[in-house]
Each structure stands twice: as C-alpha cells, then as structure tokens.
Scaffold this motif. Sequence first.
Motif, PDB file in Angstrom:
ATOM      1  N   LEU A 196       0.833  -1.202   0.000  1.00  0.00           N
ATOM      2  CA  LEU A 196       0.000   0.000   0.000  1.00  0.00           C
ATOM      3  C   LEU A 196       0.867   1.251   0.000  1.00  0.00           C
ATOM      4  CD1 LEU A 196      -2.844   1.304   0.236  1.00  0.00           C
ATOM      5  CD2 LEU A 196      -2.536   1.217   2.720  1.00  0.00           C
ATOM      6  N   GLU A 197       1.876   1.246   0.847  1.00  0.00           N
ATOM      7  CA  GLU A 197       2.812   2.367   0.957  1.00  0.00           C
ATOM      8  C   GLU A 197       4.224   1.829   1.148  1.00  0.00           C
ATOM      9  OE1 GLU A 197       1.818   4.870   4.211  1.00  0.00           O
ATOM     10  OE2 GLU A 197      -0.140   5.444   3.440  1.00  0.00           O
ATOM     11  N   ILE A 198       5.185   2.509   0.568  1.00  0.00           N
ATOM     12  CA  ILE A 198       6.578   2.156   0.814  1.00  0.00           C
ATOM     13  C   ILE A 198       6.879   2.479   2.281  1.00  0.00           C
ATOM     14  CG2 ILE A 198       8.975   2.770   0.326  1.00  0.00           C
ATOM     15  CD1 ILE A 198       7.724   1.057  -1.806  1.00  0.00           C
ATOM     16  N   GLY A 199       7.505   1.516   2.958  1.00  0.00           N
ATOM     17  CA  GLY A 199       7.853   1.733   4.361  1.00  0.00           C
ATOM     18  C   GLY A 199       6.801   1.233   5.334  1.00  0.00           C
ATOM     19  N   LEU A 200       5.722   0.610   4.821  1.00  0.00           N
ATOM     20  CA  LEU A 200       4.645   0.128   5.694  1.00  0.00           C
ATOM     21  C   LEU A 200       4.412  -1.360   5.484  1.00  0.00           C
ATOM     22  CD1 LEU A 200       2.324   0.896   7.701  1.00  0.00           C
ATOM     23  CD2 LEU A 200       0.859   1.125   5.679  1.00  0.00           C
ATOM     24  N   HIS A 201       4.449  -2.123   6.576  1.00  0.00           N
ATOM     25  CA  HIS A 201       4.138  -3.543   6.574  1.00  0.00           C
ATOM     26  C   HIS A 201       2.875  -3.775   7.398  1.00  0.00           C
ATOM     27  CE1 HIS A 201       8.422  -5.313   5.637  1.00  0.00           C
ATOM     28  NE2 HIS A 201       7.867  -4.714   4.598  1.00  0.00           N
ATOM     29  N   ALA A 202       2.107  -4.792   7.042  1.00  0.00           N
ATOM     30  CA  ALA A 202       0.892  -5.087   7.793  1.00  0.00           C
ATOM     31  C   ALA A 202       0.534  -6.560   7.695  1.00  0.00           C
ATOM     32  CB  ALA A 202      -0.271  -4.241   7.278  1.00  0.00           C
ATOM     33  N   MET A 203      -0.260  -7.005   8.658  1.00  0.00           N
ATOM     34  CA  MET A 203      -0.786  -8.362   8.649  1.00  0.00           C
ATOM     35  C   MET A 203      -2.205  -8.315   9.189  1.00  0.00           C
ATOM     36  SD  MET A 203       1.071 -10.042  11.991  1.00  0.00           S
ATOM     37  CE  MET A 203       0.105 -11.529  11.794  1.00  0.00           C
ATOM     38  N   ALA A 204      -3.038  -9.297   8.812  1.00  0.00           N
ATOM     39  CA  ALA A 204      -4.426  -9.304   9.263  1.00  0.00           C
ATOM     40  C   ALA A 204      -4.943 -10.720   9.408  1.00  0.00           C
ATOM     41  CB  ALA A 204      -5.311  -8.522   8.291  1.00  0.00           C
ATOM     42  N   ALA A 205      -5.831 -10.910  10.398  1.00  0.00           N
ATOM     43  CA  ALA A 205      -6.465 -12.201  10.649  1.00  0.00           C
ATOM     44  C   ALA A 205      -7.981 -12.023  10.601  1.00  0.00           C
ATOM     45  CB  ALA A 205      -6.031 -12.749  12.014  1.00  0.00           C
ATOM     46  N   PRO A 206      -8.714 -13.091  10.298  1.00  0.00           N
ATOM     47  CA  PRO A 206     -10.165 -12.977  10.137  1.00  0.00           C
ATOM     48  C   PRO A 206     -10.947 -12.993  11.447  1.00  0.00           C
ATOM     49  CG  PRO A 206      -9.488 -15.228   9.715  1.00  0.00           C
ATOM     50  CD  PRO A 206      -8.219 -14.437   9.953  1.00  0.00           C
ATOM     51  N   ILE A 207     -12.013 -12.194  11.481  1.00  0.00           N
ATOM     52  CA  ILE A 207     -12.975 -12.190  12.586  1.00  0.00           C
ATOM     53  C   ILE A 207     -14.257 -12.808  12.041  1.00  0.00           C
ATOM     54  CG2 ILE A 207     -14.364 -10.748  14.138  1.00  0.00           C
ATOM     55  CD1 ILE A 207     -12.108  -8.667  14.014  1.00  0.00           C
ATOM     56  N   ARG A 208     -14.819 -13.770  12.781  1.00  0.00           N
ATOM     57  CA  ARG A 208     -15.984 -14.502  12.301  1.00  0.00           C
ATOM     58  C   ARG A 208     -17.231 -14.213  13.133  1.00  0.00           C
ATOM     59  NH1 ARG A 208     -14.138 -18.601   8.846  1.00  0.00           N
ATOM     60  NH2 ARG A 208     -11.869 -18.847   8.882  1.00  0.00           N
ATOM     61  N   SER A 209     -18.377 -14.407  12.493  1.00  0.00           N
ATOM     62  CA  SER A 209     -19.657 -14.233  13.174  1.00  0.00           C
ATOM     63  C   SER A 209     -20.134 -15.573  13.715  1.00  0.00           C
ATOM     64  CB  SER A 209     -20.697 -13.666  12.201  1.00  0.00           C
ATOM     65  OG  SER A 209     -20.945 -14.586  11.150  1.00  0.00           O
ATOM     66  N   LEU A 210     -21.327 -15.582  14.261  1.00  0.00           N
ATOM     67  CA  LEU A 210     -21.909 -16.774  14.877  1.00  0.00           C
ATOM     68  C   LEU A 210     -21.862 -17.990  13.965  1.00  0.00           C
ATOM     69  CD1 LEU A 210     -23.608 -18.095  17.165  1.00  0.00           C
ATOM     70  CD2 LEU A 210     -25.639 -17.214  16.018  1.00  0.00           C
ATOM     71  N   ASP A 211     -22.162 -17.796  12.671  1.00  0.00           N
ATOM     72  CA  ASP A 211     -22.219 -18.925  11.744  1.00  0.00           C
ATOM     73  C   ASP A 211     -20.885 -19.226  11.064  1.00  0.00           C
ATOM     74  OD1 ASP A 211     -21.952 -16.829  10.000  1.00  0.00           O
ATOM     75  OD2 ASP A 211     -23.817 -17.193   8.908  1.00  0.00           O
ATOM     76  N   GLY A 212     -19.824 -18.542  11.491  1.00  0.00           N
ATOM     77  CA  GLY A 212     -18.499 -18.810  10.944  1.00  0.00           C
ATOM     78  C   GLY A 212     -18.112 -17.949   9.767  1.00  0.00           C
ATOM     79  N   THR A 213     -19.035 -17.100   9.310  1.00  0.00           N
ATOM     80  CA  THR A 213     -18.723 -16.211   8.187  1.00  0.00           C
ATOM     81  C   THR A 213     -17.709 -15.164   8.613  1.00  0.00           C
ATOM     82  OG1 THR A 213     -20.966 -16.467   7.327  1.00  0.00           O
ATOM     83  CG2 THR A 213     -19.702 -14.570   6.530  1.00  0.00           C
ATOM     84  N   VAL A 214     -16.714 -14.906   7.768  1.00  0.00           N
ATOM     85  CA  VAL A 214     -15.730 -13.861   8.060  1.00  0.00           C
ATOM     86  C   VAL A 214     -16.385 -12.509   7.815  1.00  0.00           C
ATOM     87  CG1 VAL A 214     -13.527 -12.827   7.386  1.00  0.00           C
ATOM     88  CG2 VAL A 214     -13.756 -15.317   7.538  1.00  0.00           C
ATOM     89  N   ILE A 215     -16.510 -11.702   8.868  1.00  0.00           N
ATOM     90  CA  ILE A 215     -17.212 -10.426   8.777  1.00  0.00           C
ATOM     91  C   ILE A 215     -16.285  -9.217   8.952  1.00  0.00           C
ATOM     92  CG2 ILE A 215     -19.458 -11.315   9.502  1.00  0.00           C
ATOM     93  CD1 ILE A 215     -18.790 -10.416  12.355  1.00  0.00           C
ATOM     94  N   ALA A 216     -15.058  -9.462   9.364  1.00  0.00           N
ATOM     95  CA  ALA A 216     -14.131  -8.344   9.577  1.00  0.00           C
ATOM     96  C   ALA A 216     -12.703  -8.861   9.611  1.00  0.00           C
ATOM     97  CB  ALA A 216     -14.465  -7.611  10.880  1.00  0.00           C
ATOM     98  N   ALA A 217     -11.776  -7.918   9.635  1.00  0.00           N
ATOM     99  CA  ALA A 217     -10.353  -8.263   9.701  1.00  0.00           C
ATOM    100  C   ALA A 217      -9.711  -7.501  10.848  1.00  0.00           C
ATOM    101  CB  ALA A 217      -9.666  -7.910   8.393  1.00  0.00           C
ATOM    102  N   LEU A 218      -8.857  -8.178  11.578  1.00  0.00           N
ATOM    103  CA  LEU A 218      -8.080  -7.551  12.647  1.00  0.00           C
ATOM    104  C   LEU A 218      -6.651  -7.448  12.133  1.00  0.00           C
ATOM    105  CD1 LEU A 218      -7.893  -6.610  15.664  1.00  0.00           C
ATOM    106  CD2 LEU A 218      -7.242  -8.975  16.193  1.00  0.00           C
ATOM    107  N   SER A 219      -6.120  -6.230  12.064  1.00  0.00           N
ATOM    108  CA  SER A 219      -4.786  -6.055  11.480  1.00  0.00           C
ATOM    109  C   SER A 219      -3.831  -5.353  12.431  1.00  0.00           C
ATOM    110  CB  SER A 219      -4.875  -5.249  10.181  1.00  0.00           C
ATOM    111  OG  SER A 219      -5.220  -3.902  10.458  1.00  0.00           O
ATOM    112  N   ALA A 220      -2.559  -5.561  12.167  1.00  0.00           N
ATOM    113  CA  ALA A 220      -1.489  -4.836  12.859  1.00  0.00           C
ATOM    114  C   ALA A 220      -0.573  -4.299  11.776  1.00  0.00           C
ATOM    115  CB  ALA A 220      -0.723  -5.767  13.798  1.00  0.00           C
ATOM    116  N   SER A 221      -0.141  -3.057  11.928  1.00  0.00           N
ATOM    117  CA  SER A 221       0.722  -2.452  10.910  1.00  0.00           C
ATOM    118  C   SER A 221       1.769  -1.582  11.560  1.00  0.00           C
ATOM    119  CB  SER A 221      -0.117  -1.612   9.935  1.00  0.00           C
ATOM    120  OG  SER A 221      -0.812  -0.587  10.612  1.00  0.00           O
ATOM    121  N   GLY A 222       2.895  -1.452  10.870  1.00  0.00           N
ATOM    122  CA  GLY A 222       3.967  -0.638  11.402  1.00  0.00           C
ATOM    123  C   GLY A 222       5.055  -0.407  10.369  1.00  0.00           C
ATOM    124  N   PRO A 223       6.033   0.410  10.703  1.00  0.00           N
ATOM    125  CA  PRO A 223       7.115   0.724   9.759  1.00  0.00           C
ATOM    126  C   PRO A 223       7.978  -0.493   9.482  1.00  0.00           C
ATOM    127  CG  PRO A 223       7.616   1.589  11.937  1.00  0.00           C
ATOM    128  CD  PRO A 223       6.209   1.094  12.004  1.00  0.00           C
TER     129      PRO A 223
END
Length: 265
Positions: free
Chosen positions: A207-234
Amino acid sequence: MSNQATDDGTAAPAPGGVQSVERAVSVLEILAQRGEAGVSEVAAGIDVHKSTAFRLLGALEARGLVEQTTERGKYRLGFGIVRLAGAVTDRLDITQQGRQVCERLSEEIGETVNIAVLQEHYAVNLCQVHGPGAIGTHNWVGQLTPVHATSSGKILLAHLSEKERADVLAGPKTQKLTPHTLTARTELEKSLAEARERGYAVALEELEIGLHAMAAPIRSLDGTVIAALSASGPTYRFTEERIHEVAPVLVEGAEEISRRMGYPG
C-alpha cells in the motif's frame, strides 16, 4: 428541512425528489421522538398539508418503516427500521466487542491495530488503536482502502466465494500503488490461498513504501468472516520476520473477538 436560498434571501423549495426524502426522514425522526403521532401532528411537524403527510406515511408504511397502531390514525416506527439497522449492527458490535482486544494487542505487539470490514470494493477501517511506538501515525478510521493492496482487504477477499471475490475485484482497477503491489490476478490468488492456509494475510509495502501489515479474520456466529483484525507498522521495526513471530498473537486476538461475536470456535 434544508432549502436553498433564492437571490432575495427567501427559502427556495428543494428539488422534488430531495424534498420528499427530507420530509420522509423528518417523519421518521418525529415518530422516533414522540413514539407515535397522527397525520395532523406529522403534517404540523414538517409543515405540510395533511394530504401530503398522509401520502408520506403511506409510502413509509408500504416499506414497513412505519405502521399504524391499534388506535386508527396513529402511526409509529415499524419493524422495517430494525431490518435497516441490522445492516450496521454487526459493525457496531465488532467495534464495541473488539476495542479492548485492540488495546491489549497494540501494547503486546507494539504496533497500530485496526478492525476493518468489507464495503463494496474496499476495506473500511472502523476502529484503530495506536501502538506505543506509533508517532504521527495516519488515522485510518473511516478510510476506504484498496482490498488488493492491504492485509485487511486480502484476508477479507480470501474468505469470499470465488464469485463474490470476482465481483469485488471487478470494481475499481487494481492499481499498482508501489513496486510491490500485486495486480496480476494469478499472483493475488496465490497470496490469498496462502492467507487462507496459514490463517493470516500479509502486505509488505504493497500500500505504501515503508509500511508492513498483517491481518487475521474475525468470524460471526455462523463462521462467516465479517471483519479483519490487522497490525501495521514501519518496515524497519515491523519486519517480515517480526510479523510471522507475532502472528499467533494477532490470530488469537481475532479468535477472541470472534468468540465475543458468538462464534463457537
């Protein structure tokens, strides 16, 4: 109700369609405030003739947004409102349920943590907590970010069906934002497959030079992935090695939010 002013300073009526929408919203607000109201009260509240108020109430009633009470002539909000509210309830709940987890992870990982959801062809950030080392970090809350170039977007894409993924990627052109952005469909699909297999997605200066990120899935009651939890930094601090090292921490955080959202795990 907002009308444009004419040259002589008087209020000019808004275009018909816009004026009707404004009046309909005002009717809903009146019923929300009063609990119930008759046609005459609604007409007085929005300063229109009773026949106009009656037509507005009829249109809203047809959509289930208002309903008549047992006392004929009185109206109240209908259950159609709940249907509309349900479209954002999960998003509001995710922010509420995830805030504490984000705060803990930002301290533990030492980087900025976000929660994002898919909105049409973008990933939009709902919640952000800065890590202790984040100085002058960009505020991503409310920002629409390209799904193909972000870790949140990738993990959300990874858990869509093939058709849903194709529909999302058929939107705005997958631009090459940096030399590292994946734009070829085969490269992107390979990255998404890796994300599904290991349980988290990675974006290394995509996305940007100098930026790294990672993300994991957040699921709802039925197991559907409804959001992402991410961490990012230089990149100098949040290296690829560091990302894989803290991946279990982020994945567990996403699983905790999922459990709070009702997912049995």
